[in-house]
Design an enzyme around this catalytic site. Structure first.
Site, short mmCIF file in Angstrom:
data_model
loop_
_atom_site.label_atom_id
_atom_site.label_comp_id
_atom_site.label_asym_id
_atom_site.label_seq_id
_atom_site.Cartn_x
_atom_site.Cartn_y
_atom_site.Cartn_z
CB THR A 62 -0.94 0.00 1.22
OG1 THR A 62 -1.84 -1.10 1.12
CG2 THR A 62 -1.74 1.30 1.32
CE1 TYR A 76 -3.66 0.13 -1.68
CE2 TYR A 76 -5.60 1.12 -0.71
CZ TYR A 76 -4.56 0.22 -0.64
OH TYR A 76 -4.42 -0.60 0.45
CB THR A 140 -0.07 -3.63 6.43
OG1 THR A 140 -1.31 -3.45 5.72
CG2 THR A 140 0.71 -2.33 6.43
CG ASP A 141 -3.18 -7.32 3.23
OD1 ASP A 141 -3.59 -6.45 4.03
OD2 ASP A 141 -3.68 -7.49 2.10
CE LYS A 213 -3.77 -4.80 8.14
NZ LYS A 213 -3.67 -4.84 6.64
CD GLU A 340 3.77 -41.06 19.20
OE1 GLU A 340 4.20 -41.76 18.28
OE2 GLU A 340 2.99 -41.49 20.09
#
Length: 386
Positions: A62, A76, A140-141, A213, A340
């Protein structure tokens, strides 16, 4: 003759005191140097400050987004602008660092493969051979996963700061330029040396291992549940209030076992995440195993519980050699469930635990070795000398 000796002695004493006064400045900081001039028997110290070198390695996101118009906060195209142009537009950057740029890629963070993150980590280490710090820009995702991958694999103890923005560069009120400027400032300060990779947005910085986030749109989206941020940036003041556990280790034992120069990117193991919920089916686990997963992280309910169907399928997968790590889907808290073929994830969230397990399986197939790495580098607990 006596008068000449007296005047000479006075001059030597005067200049000697001046040199003594200058000497401490000669060694005050690796970022400074002093030159000495003599004029009419006096010595003047001139301190010339050398700015730290910081390289910005860009991957898009972004921050590099081009909006439809100046008020299109959510409309965008990410990964459009070039980092060279973005850095050039920053005011006063020449006061904090000597900044260079490298365009590694220009995509949203979710588009990158683990093999590409392998290349990114090696690029960061290459840059740190000549730079005092590195800033990595990304979306940022999946920023927290990229940050943790770098945190576990970069060999240099020099500052690595990852940043991005929640609004594209081209809208009013964007947080992009401020985040980029502050990330450069933080890297140049040297205050996070030996901290591993830190994530910096919204005037605060967090440990890559702990941060997550928490909101899809807000600029204060990144938080460290329960523990809190490492510190804050307020103008020219950078305040550090706590340190990651690795910062307390001696330099000789700071690095993790995950040296990417020892493996190829094709050696990176396939690891998936299976999310549990009411009456969750076994399909996720069986499907992952059938497509070659060597490890699976379960994001369980409460303290890490999974459904009966998932539990039965997990047992069958363990018999085939698949290693599991248990985490909670709640967003915070710890998990202690082990057994285990099962490793407790501690307070790692599922996304971070996957990165840790992926790297562990890429370097070893031995369950006890991997469990030991989780209990040391994965859990991140501070052990004080008794």
């Amino acid at each position: 003759m006596q008068k000449w000796k007296t005047n000479s002695l006075k001059w030597i004493l005067a200049t000697g005191l001046a040199v003594t006064a200058v000497l401490p400045n000669l060694y005050a900081s690796p970022a400074s140097a002093a030159t000495v001039n003599t004029t009419q028997g006096s010595i003047v110290a001139e301190t010339v400050k050398k700015l730290p070198k910081v390289q910005v390695i860009a991957t898009g996101g972004t921050m590099a987004g081009q909006s439809v118009d100046a008020t299109s906060f959510t409309n965008y195209k990410a990964g459009t602008l070039l980092i060279e142009d973005m850095v050039k537009s920053l005011p006063n950057k020449d006061k904090i660092a000597e900044v260079s740029t490298y365009q590694f890629g220009n995509s949203g963070s979710s588009a990158y493969t683990m093999q590409q993150l392998y290349e990114l980590s090696l690029k960061v280490d290459e840059a740190l051979k000549t730079q005092d710090g590195v800033v990595v820009t990304t979306g940022t995702d999946t920023m927290e996963e990229i940050a943790y991958f770098l945190d576990l694999t970069v060999r240099s103890p020099k500052p690595v700061v990852i940043t991005g923005s929640m609004r594209p560069w081209t809208v009013i009120g964007t947080d992009a330029p401020a985040n980029l400027y502050n990330a450069i400032k933080l890297a140049a300060s040297g205050k996070t040396k030996y901290f591993g990779t830190v994530l910096m947005l919204n005037d605060e910085f967090h440990a890559a291992r702990d941060v997550t986030k928490s909101n899809s749109y807000r600029t204060d989206t990144f938080v460290t549940p329960e523990i809190g941020a490492l510190g804050y940036i307020d103008g020219d003041v950078i305040s550090v209030y706590r340190a990651p556990f690795r910062a307390l280790k001696p330099a000789t034992s700071w690095a993790t076992p995950f040296d990417l120069t020892k493996i190829s990117k094709s050696d990176l193991a396939k690891v998936e995440i299976a999310y549990s919920y009411q009456d969750a089916g076994a399909g996720a686990i069986s499907g992952y195993v059938s497509t070659g997963a060597k490890g699976i992280v379960t994001a369980g309910t409460g303290a890490g519980g999974i459904s009966k169907a998932m539990s039965e399928e997990r047992k069958a997968a363990i018999e085939k050699g698949v290693i599991f790590v248990t985490t909670t889907r709640t967003g915070s808290g710890s998990n202690y469930s082990s057994g285990e073929g099962i490793i407790a994830g501690g307070n790692l969230n599922a996304a971070h635990a996957r990165v840790m397990l992926l790297l562990s399986l890429s370097f070893s197939k031995d369950f006890e070795t991997i469990k030991g790495w989780f209990e040391t580098y994965g859990y991140g607990q501070i052990e004080l000398n008794k």
